[in-house]
Structure formats: structure tokens, C-alpha cells
Scaffold this active site. Structure first.
Site, short mmCIF file in Angstrom:
data_model
loop_
_atom_site.label_atom_id
_atom_site.label_comp_id
_atom_site.label_asym_id
_atom_site.label_seq_id
_atom_site.Cartn_x
_atom_site.Cartn_y
_atom_site.Cartn_z
N ARG A 81 -19.07 13.19 -31.29
CA ARG A 81 -20.31 13.77 -30.79
C ARG A 81 -20.22 15.28 -30.52
O ARG A 81 -21.02 16.06 -31.05
CB ARG A 81 -20.72 13.05 -29.49
CG ARG A 81 -22.09 13.48 -28.96
CD ARG A 81 -23.18 13.06 -29.92
NE ARG A 81 -24.49 13.52 -29.48
CZ ARG A 81 -25.03 14.69 -29.81
NH1 ARG A 81 -24.35 15.55 -30.56
NH2 ARG A 81 -26.23 15.02 -29.40
N SER B 258 -3.64 16.73 -30.68
CA SER B 258 -3.42 15.34 -30.28
C SER B 258 -1.94 15.19 -29.94
O SER B 258 -1.12 16.04 -30.31
CB SER B 258 -3.79 14.39 -31.42
OG SER B 258 -3.39 13.07 -31.13
N ARG B 259 -1.60 14.13 -29.25
CA ARG B 259 -0.18 13.86 -29.00
C ARG B 259 0.50 13.37 -30.27
O ARG B 259 1.71 13.25 -30.32
CB ARG B 259 -0.04 12.82 -27.89
CG ARG B 259 -0.47 13.33 -26.51
CD ARG B 259 -0.53 12.21 -25.50
NE ARG B 259 -1.53 11.21 -25.88
CZ ARG B 259 -1.75 10.08 -25.21
NH1 ARG B 259 -1.03 9.80 -24.13
NH2 ARG B 259 -2.67 9.23 -25.61
N TYR C 14 -0.68 19.20 -26.96
CA TYR C 14 -1.66 20.04 -26.28
C TYR C 14 -1.06 21.41 -25.97
O TYR C 14 -1.74 22.43 -26.05
CB TYR C 14 -2.13 19.37 -24.99
CG TYR C 14 -2.65 17.95 -25.18
CD1 TYR C 14 -3.36 17.59 -26.32
CD2 TYR C 14 -2.43 16.97 -24.22
CE1 TYR C 14 -3.84 16.30 -26.51
CE2 TYR C 14 -2.89 15.68 -24.38
CZ TYR C 14 -3.59 15.35 -25.52
OH TYR C 14 -4.04 14.07 -25.70
N ASP D 190 -17.81 7.58 -14.12
CA ASP D 190 -18.25 7.71 -15.51
C ASP D 190 -19.75 7.99 -15.63
O ASP D 190 -20.16 8.93 -16.32
CB ASP D 190 -17.90 6.44 -16.29
CG ASP D 190 -18.07 6.61 -17.78
OD1 ASP D 190 -17.81 7.72 -18.29
OD2 ASP D 190 -18.48 5.64 -18.45
N LEU E 15 -10.19 14.90 -22.18
CA LEU E 15 -9.13 13.92 -21.92
C LEU E 15 -9.60 12.91 -20.88
O LEU E 15 -10.59 13.14 -20.17
CB LEU E 15 -7.88 14.64 -21.43
CG LEU E 15 -7.13 15.47 -22.49
CD1 LEU E 15 -6.21 16.48 -21.81
CD2 LEU E 15 -6.34 14.55 -23.41
N ALA F 21 -15.31 13.55 -28.26
CA ALA F 21 -15.12 14.84 -28.95
C ALA F 21 -15.35 14.70 -30.44
O ALA F 21 -16.14 15.44 -31.04
CB ALA F 21 -13.72 15.37 -28.66
N LYS G 211 -17.20 15.89 -17.93
CA LYS G 211 -17.46 15.33 -16.60
C LYS G 211 -16.69 14.01 -16.43
O LYS G 211 -16.39 13.35 -17.42
CB LYS G 211 -18.96 15.14 -16.39
CG LYS G 211 -19.62 14.16 -17.40
CD LYS G 211 -19.34 12.72 -17.07
CE LYS G 211 -19.45 11.80 -18.23
NZ LYS G 211 -18.86 10.47 -17.97
N ALA H 179 -10.28 12.60 -28.50
CA ALA H 179 -11.07 11.63 -27.74
C ALA H 179 -12.35 11.27 -28.50
O ALA H 179 -12.91 12.10 -29.24
CB ALA H 179 -11.42 12.19 -26.37
#
Length: 328
Positions: free
Chosen positions: A17, A35-36, A57, A177, A73, A14, A96, A11
Site C-alpha cells: 500500500r 529486510s532482515r 536495517y 492497532d 515495523l 509497506a 501508527k 512489511a
């Protein structure tokens, strides 16, 4: 001893940052990423100097050399993959909001009760920045008198239709968000739960996710209010009013990385600038979580706190849809 972290997904937050901040941790190290897509995992691992890359995963969760998992995710996958990680005996730091609804969060509360040896925490990184310790100290020492009002603003502009935040079935919308921060900080400062609230909500006409929410929250000891938006110019601010003075937190959730954070203590005729030294709240968050795992000590924030935050978010959504006050 250092906690060995695995990262569930590549993501954006991730890889751009959080991982770099976690790699600066005193008490942890990032040892794997999944990752997938195997090639995507390998590219991220090479770029970030991570030893292991997994193409699913589940493979990462099966690795016995991983102690804890960071789950960034999309929102609708927070619950299933956190439960899966716990089934494999992993501690979990969840981005979050912890889940999409309070009902989902309650499932995690119950899962933690069944597995008290595992640590699970919602990743509200802002709470670990030292500026919030400074703010809470000012309030507790009576610098503003009795706390009466907390007003929060958090907005940005997101026009990417492929972003999961534009998909209701993925837990999209501005309330989950960025509105989650607004509710969290009001609860943090009042140290109580709101008793009722009223909200206005504007939906995106194409995606049908909320893009602008304003709410009024009644606490037993004061009033909270906020505006959050995902189709508005970037802005963040917390204004805290007491009976004798006020506190302005200029960058409450994304503090500057290249200079001190600034807090203004406003009195009737004077103002005092308080500079808080630079700090990486993502690193501090990783350290706090890792210490709790290493020492088998309580976490600074519980899954019950995350459940209570989501109860408020659910009520805000209900009020926005019904255009009525909602009691909690």
C-alpha cells in the site's frame, strides 16, 4: 530537490500500500528498501522498481544517499529503529502507533528535542484525506452548532495466529492497532485532551491480547465514545453530533479508492450528501512530510501529539484491566 526515502522492512502495509503511494509523491522518491533477509529485500525491490535492496536495517541507515526513513515495523520495534535512524541523521515517518506506550513515546519526544533539525512524525494517514478538512470546516463554520459528541467504530476480523497483532510482547492487540484511530479522531475534533475515561476490554483467551474494547471519554467540551475490535466483521464509521445537526463520515479511515468519499450532514428533517473527490491519503501524507523536510518547516503533527494519544491509550488499557474510571 526530492526527498530520498528508505523503507525499513518489507512489511505488508509497506509493500502492498504505502510504497506505491509514496512513489506518486511530488516531493519524494523511494530509493531503497531493507529486510532482515537479502533475498526478500531484492524481491520487493524488483517488484516495486526500487534501486537499492539491503539485507539489514542497519545497512540502509548507513546509506548517506537516504534522507528519510519510513518505519512500518511491528509496534515494539518502532522506538529502537526510529532512535537508530535519528542517530544516523535520518528524518523518520513512523507507522501508527508511534510506540507501544506513552513512556516510550516520551523517549522520542526527548530525542526530537535533542535533534531539532530532524523531522519525526506518526503516520496517521487518515488526517491527510480532504474529507477531514471538509468535516472540520463544517464544524468550525457552525454547521452542526456546538460539538457535543463523537462516536467511532473501527473493526475487522484477524484470525492469523502468526500476525504480530496476536503477540503481546510485540505490541499486539486491537487497541494499539485500530483503537488508536478512534482516540485520535476524537482528540482531533474536540481540539482538547480527555479528562477522564472508562473502558471495557475483552482479551483473546489464547493470545491474551485485547480483541474488543469499548470506551467512554469525557472531554472538557463533550463526550467521546468508541468500539474497536479485531475479531468482528469489518466496519468503520464516525458519527459527530452537535446541538443542531450531525455529521456521518462513512469511511473515515480507509476511504474508497474508486469513488468519492461520502459525508452526510444530518439535520432534524433533512440530510445533505457531501461528496469529497478521490484522494490517496498516503501520497498526501508523504508530500506533507517531504515538504516539511525540504523547507525545514514545522510538521503538521508533532511527536507530542502522538505522546498525548498514547497517554489516552495507556489509560484505556488501565481502565479495562481495573474496571474503574481513570483520570488523566
Amino acid at each position: 530537490m526530492r526527498i530520498r526515502w528508505g523503507i525499513l522492512s518489507t512489511a505488508h502495509i509497506a509493500v502492498n500500500r504505502v510504497i506505491a503511494a509514496m512513489q506518486k509523491s511530488q516531493y519524494g522518491e523511494v530509493v531503497a528498501i531493507a529486510s532482515r533477509d537479502q533475498h526478500r529485500a531484492e524481491r520487493a525491490a524488483k517488484r516495486l522498481a526500487i534501486a537499492k535492496a539491503y539485507g539489514s536495517y542497519e545497512e540502509l541507515l548507513q546509506d548517506p544517499q537516504i534522507d528519510a526513513v519510513y518505519n512500518p515495523l511491528p509496534n515494539h520495534l518502532h522506538l529502537p529503529w526510529t532512535l537508530a535512524a535519528m542517530e544516523h541523521g535520518k528524518h523518520v515517518l513512523i507507522e501508527k502507533p508511534m510506540t507501544c506506550t506513552a513512556a516510550e513515546a516520551l523517549q522520542l519526544v526527548q530525542a526530537c528535542e535533542r535533534r531539532p533539525n530532524l523531522k519525526v512524525m506518526e503516520a496517521f494517514m487518515y488526517r491527510f484525506h480532504p474529507q477531514w478538512e471538509q468535516v472540520r470546516t463544517l464544524i468550525s463554520q457552525g454547521a452542526i452548532g456546538a460539538l457535543r459528541s463523537v462516536h467511532v467504530w473501527f473493526s475487522y476480523f484477524n484470525s492469523n495466529p502468526d500476525d504480530y497483532r496476536h503477540h503481546p510482547q510485540m505490541g499486539g492487540g486491537g487497541l494499539l492497532d485500530v483503537g488508536c484511530y478512534c482516540v485520535s479522531v476524537a482528540r482531533l475534533l474536540f481540539k482538547k485532551e480527555p479528562v477522564r475515561l472508562s473502558a471495557m476490554m475483552e482479551l483473546d483467551p489464547r493470545s491474551q491480547v485485547d480483541r474488543h474494547v469499548s470506551a467512554l471519554l469525557e472531554f472538557p467540551n463533550g463526550m467521546g465514545s468508541f468500539t474497536c475490535a479485531t475479531h468482528m466483521a469489518f466496519g468503520q464509521q464516525v458519527l459527530i453530533h452537535g446541538e443542531r445537526a450531525a455529521i456521518l463520515v462513512e469511511a473515515p479511515f480507509i476511504p474508497p479508492a474508486d469513488r468519492p468519499a461520502r459525508i452526510i450532514l444530518k439535520r432534524e428533517k433533512t440530510g445533505e450528501e457531501i461528496l469529497v473527490p478521490q484522494a490517496d491519503h498516503y501520497t498526501l501524507q508523504a508530500d506533507a512530510f517531504s515538504r516539511a523536510v525540504m523547507k525545514n518547516a514545522p510538521l503538521p503533527w508533532t511527536v507530542t501529539d502522538a505522546w498525548n494519544n498514547l497517554r489516552v491509550l495507556d489509560a484505556i488499557k488501565q481502565s479495562g484491566e481495573t474496571k474503574a474510571w481513570v483520570a488523566l
